[in-house]
Design a protein around this motif. Structure first.
Motif, PDB file in Angstrom:
ATOM      1  N   GLY A 124       0.816  -1.210   0.000  1.00  0.00           N
ATOM      2  CA  GLY A 124       0.000   0.000   0.000  1.00  0.00           C
ATOM      3  C   GLY A 124       0.845   1.253   0.000  1.00  0.00           C
ATOM      4  O   GLY A 124       0.533   2.228  -0.706  1.00  0.00           O
ATOM      5  N   LEU A 125       1.938   1.260   0.754  1.00  0.00           N
ATOM      6  CA  LEU A 125       2.822   2.430   0.776  1.00  0.00           C
ATOM      7  C   LEU A 125       3.521   2.619  -0.570  1.00  0.00           C
ATOM      8  O   LEU A 125       3.666   3.750  -1.043  1.00  0.00           O
ATOM      9  CB  LEU A 125       3.862   2.269   1.887  1.00  0.00           C
ATOM     10  N   ALA A 126       3.954   1.525  -1.174  1.00  0.00           N
ATOM     11  CA  ALA A 126       4.605   1.621  -2.487  1.00  0.00           C
ATOM     12  C   ALA A 126       3.650   2.213  -3.516  1.00  0.00           C
ATOM     13  O   ALA A 126       4.038   3.033  -4.351  1.00  0.00           O
ATOM     14  CB  ALA A 126       5.098   0.244  -2.930  1.00  0.00           C
ATOM     15  N   ARG A 127       2.384   1.805  -3.449  1.00  0.00           N
ATOM     16  CA  ARG A 127       1.376   2.340  -4.373  1.00  0.00           C
ATOM     17  C   ARG A 127       1.107   3.811  -4.076  1.00  0.00           C
ATOM     18  O   ARG A 127       1.050   4.646  -4.992  1.00  0.00           O
ATOM     19  CB  ARG A 127       0.094   1.526  -4.249  1.00  0.00           C
ATOM     20  N   ALA A 128       0.960   4.148  -2.805  1.00  0.00           N
ATOM     21  CA  ALA A 128       0.639   5.526  -2.424  1.00  0.00           C
ATOM     22  C   ALA A 128       1.757   6.490  -2.797  1.00  0.00           C
ATOM     23  O   ALA A 128       1.498   7.626  -3.221  1.00  0.00           O
ATOM     24  CB  ALA A 128       0.359   5.593  -0.928  1.00  0.00           C
ATOM     25  N   LEU A 129       3.005   6.042  -2.658  1.00  0.00           N
ATOM     26  CA  LEU A 129       4.148   6.910  -2.904  1.00  0.00           C
ATOM     27  C   LEU A 129       4.660   6.819  -4.337  1.00  0.00           C
ATOM     28  O   LEU A 129       5.682   7.402  -4.668  1.00  0.00           O
ATOM     29  CB  LEU A 129       5.276   6.552  -1.927  1.00  0.00           C
ATOM     30  N   ARG A 130       3.944   6.084  -5.176  1.00  0.00           N
ATOM     31  CA  ARG A 130       4.285   5.954  -6.603  1.00  0.00           C
ATOM     32  C   ARG A 130       5.728   5.462  -6.769  1.00  0.00           C
ATOM     33  O   ARG A 130       6.498   5.982  -7.584  1.00  0.00           O
ATOM     34  CB  ARG A 130       4.102   7.280  -7.340  1.00  0.00           C
ATOM     35  N   LEU A 131       6.099   4.432  -6.031  1.00  0.00           N
ATOM     36  CA  LEU A 131       7.454   3.914  -6.097  1.00  0.00           C
ATOM     37  C   LEU A 131       7.662   3.099  -7.366  1.00  0.00           C
ATOM     38  O   LEU A 131       6.758   2.421  -7.850  1.00  0.00           O
ATOM     39  CB  LEU A 131       7.756   3.030  -4.883  1.00  0.00           C
ATOM     40  N   THR A 132       8.865   3.161  -7.900  1.00  0.00           N
ATOM     41  CA  THR A 132       9.232   2.290  -9.008  1.00  0.00           C
ATOM     42  C   THR A 132       9.412   0.872  -8.469  1.00  0.00           C
ATOM     43  O   THR A 132       9.427   0.641  -7.254  1.00  0.00           O
ATOM     44  CB  THR A 132      10.542   2.744  -9.661  1.00  0.00           C
ATOM     45  N   ASP A 133       9.579  -0.096  -9.383  1.00  0.00           N
ATOM     46  CA  ASP A 133       9.790  -1.474  -8.942  1.00  0.00           C
ATOM     47  C   ASP A 133      11.034  -1.581  -8.061  1.00  0.00           C
ATOM     48  O   ASP A 133      11.019  -2.273  -7.030  1.00  0.00           O
ATOM     49  CB  ASP A 133       9.935  -2.397 -10.151  1.00  0.00           C
ATOM     50  N   ALA A 134      12.106  -0.893  -8.465  1.00  0.00           N
ATOM     51  CA  ALA A 134      13.346  -0.950  -7.690  1.00  0.00           C
ATOM     52  C   ALA A 134      13.148  -0.305  -6.312  1.00  0.00           C
ATOM     53  O   ALA A 134      13.651  -0.816  -5.292  1.00  0.00           O
ATOM     54  CB  ALA A 134      14.480  -0.258  -8.441  1.00  0.00           C
ATOM     55  N   GLU A 135      12.424   0.814  -6.265  1.00  0.00           N
ATOM     56  CA  GLU A 135      12.171   1.471  -4.981  1.00  0.00           C
ATOM     57  C   GLU A 135      11.275   0.617  -4.085  1.00  0.00           C
ATOM     58  O   GLU A 135      11.474   0.555  -2.869  1.00  0.00           O
ATOM     59  CB  GLU A 135      11.532   2.840  -5.218  1.00  0.00           C
ATOM     60  N   GLY A 136      10.288  -0.049  -4.700  1.00  0.00           N
ATOM     61  CA  GLY A 136       9.424  -0.926  -3.921  1.00  0.00           C
ATOM     62  C   GLY A 136      10.192  -2.088  -3.313  1.00  0.00           C
ATOM     63  O   GLY A 136       9.975  -2.453  -2.155  1.00  0.00           O
ATOM     64  N   ASP A 137      11.104  -2.669  -4.099  1.00  0.00           N
ATOM     65  CA  ASP A 137      11.936  -3.747  -3.567  1.00  0.00           C
ATOM     66  C   ASP A 137      12.809  -3.237  -2.418  1.00  0.00           C
ATOM     67  O   ASP A 137      12.986  -3.928  -1.400  1.00  0.00           O
ATOM     68  CB  ASP A 137      12.824  -4.314  -4.670  1.00  0.00           C
ATOM     69  N   HIS A 138      13.359  -2.030  -2.584  1.00  0.00           N
ATOM     70  CA  HIS A 138      14.202  -1.443  -1.539  1.00  0.00           C
ATOM     71  C   HIS A 138      13.397  -1.215  -0.261  1.00  0.00           C
ATOM     72  O   HIS A 138      13.873  -1.495   0.849  1.00  0.00           O
ATOM     73  CB  HIS A 138      14.791  -0.131  -2.045  1.00  0.00           C
ATOM     74  N   LEU A 139      12.168  -0.729  -0.412  1.00  0.00           N
ATOM     75  CA  LEU A 139      11.298  -0.513   0.742  1.00  0.00           C
ATOM     76  C   LEU A 139      11.076  -1.825   1.497  1.00  0.00           C
ATOM     77  O   LEU A 139      11.165  -1.875   2.733  1.00  0.00           O
ATOM     78  CB  LEU A 139       9.966   0.065   0.272  1.00  0.00           C
TER      79      LEU A 139
END
Length: 283
Positions: free
Chosen positions: A69-84
């Protein structure tokens, strides 16, 4: 879980997004850049208090659902989502199946190769993109259905009546073997992808040779460095074959080039003019 780094990363991503980026009104003048904490919490479907604790490194281990949900809300890229996910101590979820969308920069690269035939293939050997010279050398992929653009299926199941012949290419047998070995590795990377499973089942059922290769459990294949296409209009064309991995998409860019000054280079130049026309067909 690295709570401090997780909080700092969330804060940095929140501050780079404007309300208009996520469809929220700008409202009154803001004291800080980006979204407010309550806006991120609303978009991620969590409480503002919980999100605040995450940024302040005071929260317990977040769940995969919260991180998604946070990755979607913050418009993260795939790489940023993995990092999160990794900052939170959660292994990123595996992609359900091989990515099928080709990055725009790769599409631009294909167009910038006027003297080379180039295609992009997925992890299951589906041709996802191509340039004009690839259509002239191999086949007009734009005229084929998605099913018929799968090179592994064509290598083992036709469609030609004489059996497994792939565009009249010299290394049809070796290419078929490579397909089988690579598909075993692909199946291991995407164990829950029904499309990959259906393709493998179809090949095992329809091809005795594929079934034998599959049952051998080999996963290592030698790269093909050169091959010869028997073209109906200009005759045999020998080309170097280079494969470039697009790691973040699990795709390959395959580039075919002829030796400078060779008859094959002349044939490629002729194909770039003729295109997909068949000069051997009357009328």
């Amino acid at each position: 879980m690295d709570s401090q780094e997780l909080g700092a990363f969330l804060r940095s991503r929140r501050e780079r997004i404007s309300p208009s980026d996520v469809g929220l009104p700008a409202g009154a003048r803001r004291r800080t850049p980006g979204l407010r904490r309550d806006e991120v919490a609303q978009l991620a479907f969590i409480s503002t208090e919980y999100y605040t604790r995450l940024e302040q490194a005071r929260s317990p281990h977040p769940s995969r659902e919260v991180l998604t949900g946070l990755a979607r809300a913050l418009r993260l890229t795939d790489a940023e989502g993995d990092h999160l996910h990794r900052l939170a101590g959660v292994e990123p979820a595996a992609a359900p199946g091989p990515p099928l969308v080709v990055r725009q920069s790769i599409l631009d690269l294909l167009r910038r190769l006027p003297n080379a035939a180039a295609i992009v293939t997925s992890a299951t050997y589906e041709v996802l993109a191509w340039n004009d010279l690839a259509c002239a050398l191999m086949e007009d992929f734009s005229a084929l259905s998605r099913r018929d653009r799968n090179l592994a299926r064509r290598a083992f199941l036709g469609p030609h009546p004489d059996g497994r012949r792939l565009y009249g290419v010299s290394d049809a047998d070796e290419f078929a073997r490579t397909c089988a070995l690579q598909l075993r590795a692909t199946a291991a990377r995407y164990p829950d992808d029904p499309e990959t499973a259906r393709l493998i089942d179809e090949l095992r059922t329809g091809s005795i040779e594929f079934a034998a290769l599959w049952d051998a459990h080999d996963v290592c294949a030698r790269p093909t460095l050169c091959k010869t296409f028997t073209h109906p209009t200009v005759g045999p064309i020998s080309v170097n074959c280079d494969s470039l991995d697009v790691a973040d998409r699990d795709q390959r860019v395959v580039i075919y080039t002829a030796e400078p000054g060779s008859p094959s280079e002349e044939a490629m130049r002729l194909l770039s003019v003729v295109g997909t026309q068949r000069m051997d067909v009357p009328g």
